[in-house]
Write an enzyme that holds these catalytic residues in place. Structure first.
Site, PDB file in Angstrom:
ATOM      1  N   HIS A 149      -0.823   0.281   0.655  1.00  0.00           N
ATOM      2  CA  HIS A 149      -0.042   0.581   1.716  1.00  0.00           C
ATOM      3  C   HIS A 149      -0.245   1.804   2.108  1.00  0.00           C
ATOM      4  O   HIS A 149      -0.215   3.109   1.318  1.00  0.00           O
ATOM      5  CB  HIS A 149       1.684   0.263   1.418  1.00  0.00           C
ATOM      6  CG  HIS A 149       2.506   0.735   2.302  1.00  0.00           C
ATOM      7  ND1 HIS A 149       3.194  -0.292   3.130  1.00  0.00           N
ATOM      8  CD2 HIS A 149       2.982   1.977   2.706  1.00  0.00           C
ATOM      9  CE1 HIS A 149       4.044   0.345   3.942  1.00  0.00           C
ATOM     10  NE2 HIS A 149       3.938   1.731   3.720  1.00  0.00           N
ATOM     11  N   HIS A 151      -0.405   5.624   2.521  1.00  0.00           N
ATOM     12  CA  HIS A 151       0.351   7.003   1.854  1.00  0.00           C
ATOM     13  C   HIS A 151      -0.434   8.181   1.818  1.00  0.00           C
ATOM     14  O   HIS A 151      -1.515   7.901   1.962  1.00  0.00           O
ATOM     15  CB  HIS A 151       1.112   6.591   0.656  1.00  0.00           C
ATOM     16  CG  HIS A 151       0.034   6.016  -0.253  1.00  0.00           C
ATOM     17  ND1 HIS A 151      -0.470   5.046  -0.462  1.00  0.00           N
ATOM     18  CD2 HIS A 151      -0.105   6.837  -1.406  1.00  0.00           C
ATOM     19  CE1 HIS A 151      -1.470   5.122  -1.572  1.00  0.00           C
ATOM     20  NE2 HIS A 151      -1.209   6.190  -2.046  1.00  0.00           N
TER      21      HIS A 151
END
Length: 226
Positions: A149, A151
């Site tokens: 995800h 980041h």
């Protein structure tokens, strides 16, 4: 004494923290599509903990800064490696709100506004809270990341945490510049990184080597005998 406890610990966690040989991988766009991407779809760790943070069900009190925009917003909070007090070891994590960007490989010009927003607002929040300016920050993405995800990592230049080596970290400013120069840079580029010998992805790359014609192999390909 500082101790980190991971529970429940998956096989991937155990591999990550085990001492073992490493091998360099040159991941071309073709190899990403044929080897890495199918592996990710099979082995992806649960991101429920991350969604709990984004939705304020967990760790709300640790959030340093939040931009609620669904398109370009993010949450900035201390990484678990940092005690949140020793400024000399500052380490913060920016978790973007969008859930459709897994890693560096997915980034296109459509994401430039998001990247610039994280960069500018993250720097401003850190300077306001800790008095550390942009020139003293190291802002980067990992490839491959521990979780898929998108980041970014913000660390103090006086501190050298694990994962800042050249085969792991990609400076956010360089990522932005590469996309500005060539929109599909990260869909076309060959990205090199190290894998541990017991990593399932490493085994898949080694297996692919035996299936490729010798003429297509390069001197930088994995050699498990080394």
């Amino acid at each position: 004494m500082k101790v980190s406890i991971i529970y429940p610990a998956s096989e991937k966690h155990i591999v990550k923290h085990s001492a073992q040989h490493r091998y360099m991988v040159d991941e071309s766009a073709e190899r990403y599509k044929n080897i890495t991407l199918p592996h990710l779809e099979q082995e992806q760790l649960s991101l429920e903990w991350l969604y709990n943070v984004l939705e304020h069900r967990k760790e709300k009190e640790r959030i340093l800064y939040e931009d609620p925009c669904d398109e370009n917003g993010f949450i900035l909070l201390p990484d678990l490696k940092w005690d949140g007090k020793t400024v000399e070891q500052l380490y913060l994590l920016a978790l973007v709100r969008r859930r459709d960007i897994r890693s560096l490989r997915d980034l296109t010009p459509a994401h430039l506004a998001l990247l610039r927003n994280v960069q500018a607002r993250g720097i401003a929040a850190i300077e306001e809270r800790y008095g550390i300016g942009a020139s003293q920050l190291r802002i980067y993405l990992h490839y491959q990341p521990t979780f898929y995800h998108l980041h970014m990592h913000f660390t103090y230049l006086r501190y050298d945490p694990p994962g800042t080596n050249c085969e792991k970290a990609h400076l956010l400013s360089t990522v932005i510049n590469n996309i500005e120069l060539l929109g599909d840079y990260y869909q076309r580029a060959t990205l090199s990184y190290a894998l541990k010998e017991t990593d399932k992805l490493c085994a898949k790359f080694i297996a692919s080597e035996s299936e490729e014609p010798a003429a297509k192999r390069t001197k930088t390909d994995i050699d498990p005998s080394q």
